[in-house]
Write a protein that holds these residues in place. Structure first.
Motif, PDB file in Angstrom:
ATOM      1  N   SER A  90       5.786  22.470  24.019  1.00 20.27           N
ATOM      2  CA  SER A  90       4.641  23.380  23.988  1.00 20.27           C
ATOM      3  C   SER A  90       3.578  22.928  24.981  1.00 20.27           C
ATOM      4  O   SER A  90       3.348  21.737  25.175  1.00 20.27           O
ATOM      5  N   LYS A  92      -0.041  24.835  27.389  1.00 17.54           N
ATOM      6  CA  LYS A  92      -0.731  26.037  27.838  1.00 17.54           C
ATOM      7  C   LYS A  92      -0.068  26.559  29.105  1.00 17.54           C
ATOM      8  O   LYS A  92       0.197  27.749  29.239  1.00 17.54           O
ATOM      9  N   ASP A 112       1.787  29.070  26.426  1.00 18.42           N
ATOM     10  CA  ASP A 112       0.754  30.040  26.076  1.00 18.42           C
ATOM     11  C   ASP A 112       0.472  31.055  27.184  1.00 18.42           C
ATOM     12  O   ASP A 112       0.426  32.262  26.930  1.00 18.42           O
ATOM     13  N   THR A 113       0.235  30.574  28.420  1.00 19.68           N
ATOM     14  CA  THR A 113      -0.267  31.491  29.447  1.00 19.68           C
ATOM     15  C   THR A 113       0.637  31.619  30.671  1.00 19.68           C
ATOM     16  O   THR A 113       0.893  32.731  31.129  1.00 19.68           O
ATOM     17  N   ASN A 130       7.067  33.061  22.696  1.00 22.05           N
ATOM     18  CA  ASN A 130       5.619  32.990  22.586  1.00 22.05           C
ATOM     19  C   ASN A 130       5.204  33.777  21.360  1.00 22.05           C
ATOM     20  O   ASN A 130       5.635  34.909  21.166  1.00 22.05           O
ATOM     21  N   ALA A 132       2.027  34.576  20.507  1.00 22.27           N
ATOM     22  CA  ALA A 132       0.722  35.230  20.618  1.00 22.27           C
ATOM     23  C   ALA A 132       0.848  36.742  20.444  1.00 22.27           C
ATOM     24  O   ALA A 132       1.836  37.355  20.840  1.00 22.27           O
TER      25      ALA A 132
END
Length: 253
Positions: A90, A92, A112-113, A130, A132
């Motif tokens: 994991s 960003k 994340d991004t 992901n 999100a």
């Protein structure tokens, strides 16, 4: 042995340095620097930043948890090794720049991004997920065969720049897919499952060769084609879906 520091960066620049060790840097902005060949292998890593620049560095790690940015630039860095069970990687942002870096990670890449797969076969056979909602992840498969046989789900954007970039990939729930690389979606399956809007741009030479696109009920799907990119693409517009193909001459009922 375990390596735990209360602050500051960690440098593992020698051959096999910091291997067989769990590394935990509790400072949120601290860096683990693994530039030695075979460094930082076979241990859990937790830090703010991770730089795996050495050949086969960060191999065989059960779990890697990075707050901000991870770089896997060494040849076969951040890959499985032996029978060690891998779970989560994991971060960003993750940059798999080395040849075969991140290939076949045994668990899931939860980024994340931004995920960049720039090396040859860099993210081959990975599972990219992901959680999100809405999805924020952008994936760049810019290296040749970089995302071959990769499972990709719940991303905002997927850019395919390398030749055969997503060969035989399984792609679900990605809102925008841009296939600029030669035969970049060869044999792939692209499915709108889980999202209400999907736009696919097949612009590379033969980009959609033997590609199957599935637009499910409740989804609005748009397919844009250039040259021969969609010539052998199958576009399945299921009942309840809204579909558009441009230019219209590429559409076969």
């Amino acid at each position: 042995p375990s390596i735990a520091t209360t602050g500051g960066n960690l440098y593992c620049d020698g051959y096999s340095s910091c291997a067989q060790s769990d590394i935990a840097l509790p400072g949120g902005t601290d860096k683990v620097n693994c530039y030695g060949s075979n460094s930082c292998q076979n241990g859990n890593i937790k830090a703010g930043y991770l730089l795996c620049g050495g050949s086969q560095s960060c191999q065989g790690n059960p779990a890697i948890t990075i707050t901000y940015y991870a770089f896997c630039g060494g040849y076969y860095s951040c890959t499985p090794k032996g029978t060690i069970q891998q779970t989560i990687f994991s971060a960003k942002e993750l940059n798999c720049a080395g040849s075969n870096a991140c290939q076949g990670w045994g668990g899931a890449l939860q980024i994340d991004t931004t995920l960049t797969c720039g090396g040859y076969e860099a993210c081959k056979s990975d599972t990219i997920a992901n959680d999100a909602d809405p999805a924020q992840l952008t994936i760049y498969c810019s290296g040749d065969v970089s995302c071959q046989s990769t499972i990709i789900s719940n991303a905002k954007r997927l850019f395919l720049g390398g030749g055969f970039a997503a060969f035989n990939a399984d792609i679900k729930g990605v809102s925008i897919i841009e296939a600029y690389g030669r035969t970049s979606l060869y044999g792939a399956t692209v499915d709108s499952d889980g999202i209400t809007s999907m736009t696919i741009k097949m612009y590379g030479l033969g980009a959609g060769y033997n590609t199957e696109v599935i637009c499910r009920s409740g989804a609005n799907c748009k397919l844009y084609c250039k040259g021969d990119a969609c010539e052998t693409t199958t576009f399945r517009c299921l009942d309840g879906a809204t579909c558009m193909v441009s230019p219209r001459k590429c559409r076969r009922e």
